[in-house]
Write an enzyme that holds these catalytic residues in place. Structure first.
Site, short mmCIF file in Angstrom:
data_model
loop_
_atom_site.label_atom_id
_atom_site.label_comp_id
_atom_site.label_asym_id
_atom_site.label_seq_id
_atom_site.Cartn_x
_atom_site.Cartn_y
_atom_site.Cartn_z
N LYS A 134 -3.46 4.29 2.28
CA LYS A 134 -2.18 3.44 2.66
C LYS A 134 -1.38 4.12 3.67
O LYS A 134 -1.26 5.19 3.66
CB LYS A 134 -1.38 3.09 1.29
N SER B 148 2.37 -4.28 -1.93
CA SER B 148 2.43 -4.14 -0.66
C SER B 148 1.20 -3.39 -0.03
O SER B 148 1.14 -3.30 1.14
CB SER B 148 3.69 -3.19 -0.17
N SER C 55 3.03 -2.59 -6.27
CA SER C 55 2.15 -2.52 -5.02
C SER C 55 1.01 -2.28 -5.12
O SER C 55 -0.08 -2.43 -4.16
CB SER C 55 2.67 -1.93 -4.13
N1 GLN Z 1 7.21 -6.17 -4.42
C1 GLN Z 1 8.10 -5.09 -4.80
C2 GLN Z 1 9.14 -4.79 -3.76
O1 GLN Z 1 9.02 -5.28 -2.78
C3 GLN Z 1 7.22 -3.87 -5.24
C4 GLN Z 1 6.90 -3.10 -3.95
C5 GLN Z 1 5.83 -1.75 -4.29
O2 GLN Z 1 5.41 -1.68 -5.46
N2 GLN Z 1 6.02 -0.89 -3.01
O3 GLN Z 1 9.91 -3.76 -4.08
#
Ligand code: GLN
Length: 492
Positions: free
Chosen positions: A87, A162, A186
């Site tokens: 990532k 994400s 994410s």
């Molecule tokens: N969807 C969640 C957020 O936007 C989780 C994102 C993540 O785990 N990085 O905060």
């Protein structure tokens, strides 16, 4: 070559995907060479229709492969020659790392994250950096400065987020394994949407040295793979104490850090499940859950019962407050963590003016809309006069949510829920930020508590995969991976 033909033939049967495993890749390396296998991977990635990568490390990966080929006899790393996708918020020395943000465009880290170092020590090859929501803020990978990633099951749909690129690249068969990060879901959300497996380790189990922070009290780096055995192996490589991360926990061997040996797969999955006590928290099956998702998860639980597990309904009364608390804490931490992007030190730089003007020009130009929204809301909830009303209150809720887990785990060994309330949605379908936040309802409580959880495919609906979430006690990764392997064996 044979490998490419194999993929072409299989692609005819299943138009968009043929996932590969670590053992497929190792076999191919034995038949040819690490260099040839890396070249085949690069070719696949070049042809990708899913926008899975931001940066492809073509020269670096071929160079490393040649080195591995030349040292073959001495190299006994468990991933010797195996390409991995990382990532783009995990630092890789000499390879561009952007967090999918314009503000870091062109930034090349001078050091490797500890997880990357550990992978290199096992002979893995970083093939590139995957697409993601900007600074990991999102549930769809639509907020990337480099455009959205597409779901290999249906390119009109999001891959989840994400870590959408990391999940989609595994689902598309471009690589066998990848790393994501999970602050509020994410790793698990895209695993669920793309039909792969993904683990959010216990807070402190995996070093975050070199992970570019979004909300550091919540996040962990987590592995993603096409099957549980590979997931367990990858976890065993990246987990363990690191003096460079003060939140890293020295759990020693015999616990989560050792997961991968004797669990996950290959092991007798029935033995993992016989006598297992499963809790089903009613609050995670509440309003807004797609009936097909609920059905697939409950069917998966019935399979486990057939193998000798017992199942009870569990009450976790503070779950309803977790989402709001998560977003207040995550945005507050983000507003502080992202203060370092000032145009002076990394990435984007606008025309030099006085310090304050340069700072605001760079941030106005460099950050996307969602990141700005979160910085503003986070700053608001930390500000004098509102701090007690929002941030402090959210911290109190966090404690109550954690207590829900502590008391549940007095009675049961694991908790099972849907990972996401729905299958992958269409690109552009959830434009209102609140509707995307709501989709995280089942993943964020786990990060508030810091316990581990894994998402494993358990069915499909309308041609899209469904993920089951298995949550465990602190550092009980072995057990949840074992249960995930049983679900994988039963559900196919
Ligand atoms: N969807 C969640 C957020 O936007 C989780 C994102 C993540 O785990 N990085 O905060």
């Amino acid at each position: 070559m044979i490998y490419v033909i194999y993929i072409i033939v299989c692609n005819r049967i299943q138009p968009y995907m043929t996932m590969i495993s670590i053992s497929d890749v190792l076999r191919r390396i034995k038949e040819s060479s690490a260099e040839e296998v890396v070249a085949e991977h690069l070719e696949q990635i070049r042809k990708s229709k899913f926008n899975t990568f931001i940066t492809v490390a073509e020269d670096q990966s071929l160079q490393r492969a040649r080195l591995i080929d030349s040292e073959e006899s001495e190299s006994n790393g468990r991933l010797s020659g195996v390409p991995i996708a990382i990532k783009d918020n995990i630092s890789t020395k000499g390879i561009k790392t952007t967090c999918a943000s314009h503000i870091l465009d062109g930034y090349i880290p001078p050091y490797d994250a500890t997880v990357v170092e550990r992978l290199y020590n096992e002979g893995a090859i970083v093939i590139g950096k995957t697409n993601m929501d900007e600074f990991a803020m999102g549930t769809s990978t639509e907020s990337s400065y480099f455009g959205p990633t597409r779901n290999p099951y249906n390119p009109d749909c999001v891959p989840g987020g994400s870590s959408g690129g990391s999940a989609a690249t595994v689902a598309a068969g471009e690589v066998a394994i990848s790393l994501g990060s999970d602050t509020g879901g994410s790793v698990r959300c895209p695993a669920s949407f793309c039909g792969v497996v993904g683990l959010k380790p216990t807070y402190g189990a995996v070093s975050r040295y070199g992970l570019i922070s979004y909300a550091n009290s919540l996040e962990q780096i987590g592995p993603m793979a096409s099957n549980v055995q590979d997931l367990a192996l990858l976890y065993s490589i990246i987990a363990g104490y690191d003096p460079k991360d003060s939140t890293s926990v020295d759990v020693g061997t015999g616990t989560g850090a050792k997961t991968g040996e004797g669990t996950g797969a290959g092991a007798d999955t029935n033995a993992e499940v016989r006598g297992l006590k499963i809790g089903i928290p009613a609050q995670y099956f509440g309003e807004g859950i797609d009936p097909a998702v609920e059905k697939a998860v409950r069917n998966g639980v019935h399979d486990l019962e057939d193998s000798g597990a017992t199942c009870t309904e569990i009450d976790m009364p503070h779950t309803d407050y977790a989402l709001a608390a998560y977003y207040i804490i995550a945005m507050s931490e983000a507003s502080s963590n992202l203060a370092r992007f000032d145009g002076m030190r990394y990435g984007l730089r606008t025309e030099d003016k006085d310090v304050i003007t340069t700072f605001s020009d760079v941030r106005a130009l460099g950050f996307g809309e969602e990141v700005k929204r979160r910085i503003i809301l986070g700053t608001f909830s930390l500000s004098t006069g509102y701090h007690d009303r929002y941030y402090l209150k959210a911290l109190k809720i966090r404690t109550l949510v954690k207590q829900d887990f502590d008391s549940a785990f007095k009675d049961v060994d694991v908790l099972i829920t849907p990972t996401m309330p729905m299958p992958a949605f269409k690109i552009g379908e959830l434009v209102d930020p609140i509707s995307q936040y709501l989709a995280d309802v089942n993943t964020v409580p786990i990060n508030l508590a810091g316990v581990p959880s894994v998402s494993v495919p358990c069915g499909s609906t309308r041609g899209l995969p469904i993920g089951m979430q298995i949550i465990g006690r602190y550092f009980d990764e072995s057990r949840i991976l074992g249960v995930a392997a049983a679900v994988e064996a039963a559900r196919g």
